[in-house]
Scaffold this active site. Structure first.
Site, PDB file in Angstrom:
ATOM      1  N   LYS A 126       0.822  -1.217   0.000  1.00  0.00           N
ATOM      2  CA  LYS A 126       0.000   0.000   0.000  1.00  0.00           C
ATOM      3  C   LYS A 126       0.853   1.263   0.000  1.00  0.00           C
ATOM      4  O   LYS A 126       0.490   2.262  -0.601  1.00  0.00           O
ATOM      5  CB  LYS A 126      -0.946   0.016   1.200  1.00  0.00           C
ATOM      6  CG  LYS A 126      -1.987  -1.066   1.060  1.00  0.00           C
ATOM      7  CD  LYS A 126      -3.265  -0.792   1.781  1.00  0.00           C
ATOM      8  CE  LYS A 126      -4.232  -1.863   1.315  1.00  0.00           C
ATOM      9  NZ  LYS A 126      -5.551  -1.796   1.620  1.00  0.00           N
ATOM     10  N   LYS A 209      -4.812  -8.499  -6.523  1.00  0.00           N
ATOM     11  CA  LYS A 209      -6.044  -8.745  -5.786  1.00  0.00           C
ATOM     12  C   LYS A 209      -7.151  -7.780  -6.236  1.00  0.00           C
ATOM     13  O   LYS A 209      -6.861  -6.626  -6.544  1.00  0.00           O
ATOM     14  CB  LYS A 209      -5.731  -8.510  -4.298  1.00  0.00           C
ATOM     15  CG  LYS A 209      -6.781  -8.989  -3.350  1.00  0.00           C
ATOM     16  CD  LYS A 209      -6.432  -8.597  -1.921  1.00  0.00           C
ATOM     17  CE  LYS A 209      -6.793  -7.164  -1.626  1.00  0.00           C
ATOM     18  NZ  LYS A 209      -7.294  -6.901  -0.283  1.00  0.00           N
ATOM     19  N   LYS A 212     -11.367  -2.731  -3.265  1.00  0.00           N
ATOM     20  CA  LYS A 212     -12.341  -1.636  -3.319  1.00  0.00           C
ATOM     21  C   LYS A 212     -11.717  -0.398  -3.952  1.00  0.00           C
ATOM     22  O   LYS A 212     -12.359   0.347  -4.657  1.00  0.00           O
ATOM     23  CB  LYS A 212     -12.739  -1.187  -1.912  1.00  0.00           C
ATOM     24  CG  LYS A 212     -13.423  -2.184  -1.081  1.00  0.00           C
ATOM     25  CD  LYS A 212     -13.815  -1.482   0.232  1.00  0.00           C
ATOM     26  CE  LYS A 212     -13.905  -2.449   1.355  1.00  0.00           C
ATOM     27  NZ  LYS A 212     -12.623  -2.735   1.986  1.00  0.00           N
TER      28      LYS A 212
HETATM   29  N1  AQP Z   1      -9.920  -9.853  -3.386  1.00  0.00           N
HETATM   30  C1  AQP Z   1     -10.237 -10.463  -2.256  1.00  0.00           C
HETATM   31  N2  AQP Z   1     -10.392 -11.800  -2.212  1.00  0.00           N
HETATM   32  C2  AQP Z   1     -10.726 -12.431  -1.055  1.00  0.00           C
HETATM   33  N3  AQP Z   1     -10.925 -11.783   0.104  1.00  0.00           N
HETATM   34  C3  AQP Z   1     -10.772 -10.444   0.099  1.00  0.00           C
HETATM   35  N4  AQP Z   1     -10.909  -9.515   1.053  1.00  0.00           N
HETATM   36  C4  AQP Z   1     -10.652  -8.293   0.547  1.00  0.00           C
HETATM   37  N5  AQP Z   1     -10.366  -8.388  -0.751  1.00  0.00           N
HETATM   38  C5  AQP Z   1     -10.433  -9.721  -1.063  1.00  0.00           C
HETATM   39  C6  AQP Z   1     -11.240  -9.829   2.440  1.00  0.00           C
HETATM   40  O1  AQP Z   1     -12.274  -8.941   2.840  1.00  0.00           O
HETATM   41  C7  AQP Z   1     -12.119  -8.683   4.235  1.00  0.00           C
HETATM   42  C8  AQP Z   1     -12.193  -7.219   4.489  1.00  0.00           C
HETATM   43  O2  AQP Z   1     -11.094  -6.577   3.881  1.00  0.00           O
HETATM   44  P1  AQP Z   1     -10.904  -5.035   4.144  1.00  0.00           P
HETATM   45  O3  AQP Z   1     -11.902  -4.275   3.395  1.00  0.00           O
HETATM   46  O4  AQP Z   1     -10.913  -4.727   5.559  1.00  0.00           O
HETATM   47  O5  AQP Z   1      -9.446  -4.787   3.671  1.00  0.00           O
HETATM   48  P2  AQP Z   1      -8.709  -5.174   2.353  1.00  0.00           P
HETATM   49  O6  AQP Z   1      -8.333  -6.615   2.394  1.00  0.00           O
HETATM   50  O7  AQP Z   1      -7.582  -4.203   2.224  1.00  0.00           O
HETATM   51  O8  AQP Z   1      -9.810  -4.940   1.236  1.00  0.00           O
HETATM   52  P3  AQP Z   1      -9.719  -4.102  -0.057  1.00  0.00           P
HETATM   53  O9  AQP Z   1     -10.980  -4.350  -0.813  1.00  0.00           O
HETATM   54  O10 AQP Z   1      -8.442  -4.401  -0.790  1.00  0.00           O
HETATM   55  O11 AQP Z   1      -9.757  -2.626   0.492  1.00  0.00           O
HETATM   56  P4  AQP Z   1      -8.850  -1.399   0.113  1.00  0.00           P
HETATM   57  O12 AQP Z   1      -8.783  -1.332  -1.381  1.00  0.00           O
HETATM   58  O13 AQP Z   1      -9.518  -0.198   0.702  1.00  0.00           O
HETATM   59  O14 AQP Z   1      -7.522  -1.633   0.768  1.00  0.00           O
HETATM   60  C9  AQP Z   1     -10.789  -9.304   4.670  1.00  0.00           C
HETATM   61  O15 AQP Z   1     -11.044 -10.534   5.307  1.00  0.00           O
HETATM   62  C10 AQP Z   1     -10.088  -9.522   3.369  1.00  0.00           C
HETATM   63  O16 AQP Z   1      -9.184 -10.616   3.443  1.00  0.00           O
END
Ligand code: AQP
Length: 346
Positions: A126, A209, A212
Site C-alpha cells: 500500500k 487482488k 475496493k
Molecule cells: N480480493 C479479495 N479476495 C478475497 N478476500 C478479500 N478480502 C478483501 N479483498 C479480497 C477480504 O475482505 C475482508 C475485508 O477486507 P478489508 O476491506 O478490511 O481490507 P482489504 O483486504 O484491504 O480490502 P480491499 O478491498 O483491498 O480494500 P482497500 O482497497 O480499501 O484496501 C478481509 O477478510 C479480506 O481478506
C-alpha cells in the site's frame, strides 16, 4: 514468522468466538463478499458467538472524504445484513463506537516490535515507493487489528488470504503480552481461510487482488453493480485465447482463467474441479455469459436488499448502536483486566 516468544496457552478456557471486520474504504466488492462476508455468514452458528465489525478506524489510515466514509459505513453494514448476518444472532457494530478498540490498540503498539511491522507485506504494497508520506496509522494498522480481535478473546478469525500475515502477527502480539506479563490472558487466535475464493483477483490483471480502492471500476465487481454492468465487466475481463482445460492442472500459469473458474465455484458453492468437469473444452464465449448469469442470480437479491436498507439509515443507526452496546459488554471487562495486568491505576 517473528521472534515472538512461545508461551503455554490453555485454549480450552476461551469461549469459541468469531471476530472479523471490513473497512468502509469504498463500496463492497465481490472479493469482500466471497473471501469474507459469505464465510462470516457460514460461521454464524450455534458453535460460535460471532462478532462482525465495520472497521472505520482502519478506513481512515488512508484519506476518506467524511461524507463518503459515512455512506460506505452504511453500505458495509447493509451488505452484512443483506448477505445474511442476523444482527440478533451476531453482534454487528462499527468500530469507532467502541473506544476500547483504540485503547487496547495503544497497549499493543507498545507490545509489537518495529521489526515485526517492517515485515508486513500489505503495508509495503500500500505504501509502495511513498512510505515516508503515508500515515503513521497505516503502519500501525496490524496492531490495531490485533486489538480488534483480542479485545473479544476471539478464537477464530475468518479472513481472505491477504489478511493471513496480520492474523499471525495477532498471535505474536498475544504471545509476547502473555510472556512479558507472565499471564495466560490472550488466546492464540486461528485464522480461518477456506473455500475456493480466498483471494479473488482483479478482472484486468490476474496477478493482483480485487480491491475496493483499485484504480479502475472495470477491474472489480461491486456488490451494487446492476446486471448489465456485471455482464459487461465479465465480458471485458482479461483472459487468454485457450479454451477451458479438462483438469485443474491445465489452469496453471493462467491466472485470469483460474480466477474466473474460482469465482464461479465460490458463487455456486462447488469446487473448482467440478466447474472444470462441467465446462471442459468450453470457450470464453460460453463460460463468461454463464458466469455473469450466475453472478447476477446470486448478487441481485443481495444488492436489492442493500439498496433498501441504505434508504433506512435510522434503522441501521439503531442496529449499529445496539451492536456497539453488546460489544462493549464483552470488551470492557477484558480491557480493564489488561489494564490491571499492565499496572495502570484506575
Ligand atoms: N480480493 C479479495 N479476495 C478475497 N478476500 C478479500 N478480502 C478483501 N479483498 C479480497 C477480504 O475482505 C475482508 C475485508 O477486507 P478489508 O476491506 O478490511 O481490507 P482489504 O483486504 O484491504 O480490502 P480491499 O478491498 O483491498 O480494500 P482497500 O482497497 O480499501 O484496501 C478481509 O477478510 C479480506 O481478506
Amino acid at each position: 514468522m517473528t521472534d515472538a516468544v512461545q508461551t503455554q496457552n490453555d485454549q480450552s478456557k476461551f469461549t469459541p468466538r468469531v471476530f472479523s471486520g471490513i473497512k468502509p474504504s469504498g463500496g463492497l466488492t465481490l472479493g469482500n463478499y466471497l473471501g469474507a462476508i459469505k464465510r462470516f455468514v457460514d460461521m454464524q452458528s450455534a458453535e460460535f458467538q460471532s462478532i462482525y465489525c465495520v472497521v472505520d478506524l482502519h478506513a481512515i489510515t488512508v484519506w476518506q472524504n467524511p461524507t463518503d466514509l459515512r455512506q460506505a459505513t452504511y453500505e458495509v453494514a447493509a451488505g452484512y445484513i443483506a448477505s445474511g448476518i442476523d444482527p440478533e444472532k451476531s453482534i454487528l457494530f462499527n468500530q469507532s463506537q467502541v473506544s476500547q478498540h483504540a485503547e487496547l490498540g495503544w497497549l499493543f503498539n507498545c507490545v509489537a516490535r518495529v521489526g515485526w511491522m517492517n515485515r508486513m507485506t500489505q503495508f509495503k504494497d500500500k505504501a509502495g515507493s511513498n512510505a515516508e508520506k503515508v500515515s503513521l496509522g497505516l503502519y500501525a494498522y496490524p496492531s490495531l487489528m490485533a486489538a480488534d480481535i483480542l479485545l473479544y478473546h476471539a478464537t477464530h478469525v475468518p479472513v481472505g488470504e491477504d489478511q493471513k500475515q496480520h492474523v499471525e502477527l495477532t498471535r505474536d502480539i498475544a504471545q509476547k503480552f502473555n510472556h512479558d506479563y507472565k499471564v495466560d490472558f490472550f488466546p492464540e487466535t486461528q485464522p480461518v481461510i477456506e473455500g475456493p475464493a480466498t483471494r479473488v483477483m482483479n478482472l484486468r490483471d490476474g496477478t493482483k487482488k480485487m480491491s475496493k480502492s483499485g484504480e479502475s471500476d472495470m477491474e472489480r465487481i461491486n456488490m451494487t453493480d446492476d446486471a448489465d454492468l456485471i455482464a459487461k465487466k465479465f465480458k471485458k475481463a482479461k483472459t487468454d485465447p485457450e479454451a477451458l482445460p479438462d483438469t485443474l492442472d491445465g489452469l496453471k500459469d493462467r491466472p485470469e482463467a483460474r480466477n474466473l473458474v474460482d469465482i464461479y465455484a465460490a458463487l455456486n458453492d462447488m469446487t473448482p474441479e467440478a466447474v472444470i468437469t462441467e465446462y471442459a473444452g468450453a470457450g470464453w464465449g460460453r463460460f463468461k455469459p454463464a458466469l455473469a448469469d450466475l453472478a447476477v442470480a446470486k448478487l441481485a437479491p443481495i444488492s436489492t436488499e442493500m439498496g433498501r436498507l441504505m434508504t433506512e439509515t435510522a434503522e441501521l443507526d439503531r442496529i449499529l448502536a445496539r451492536g456497539a452496546e453488546r460489544a462493549r459488554e464483552i470488551a470492557e471487562p477484558i480491557l480493564k483486566e489488561a489494564y490491571d495486568i499492565v499496572g495502570f491505576v484506575r
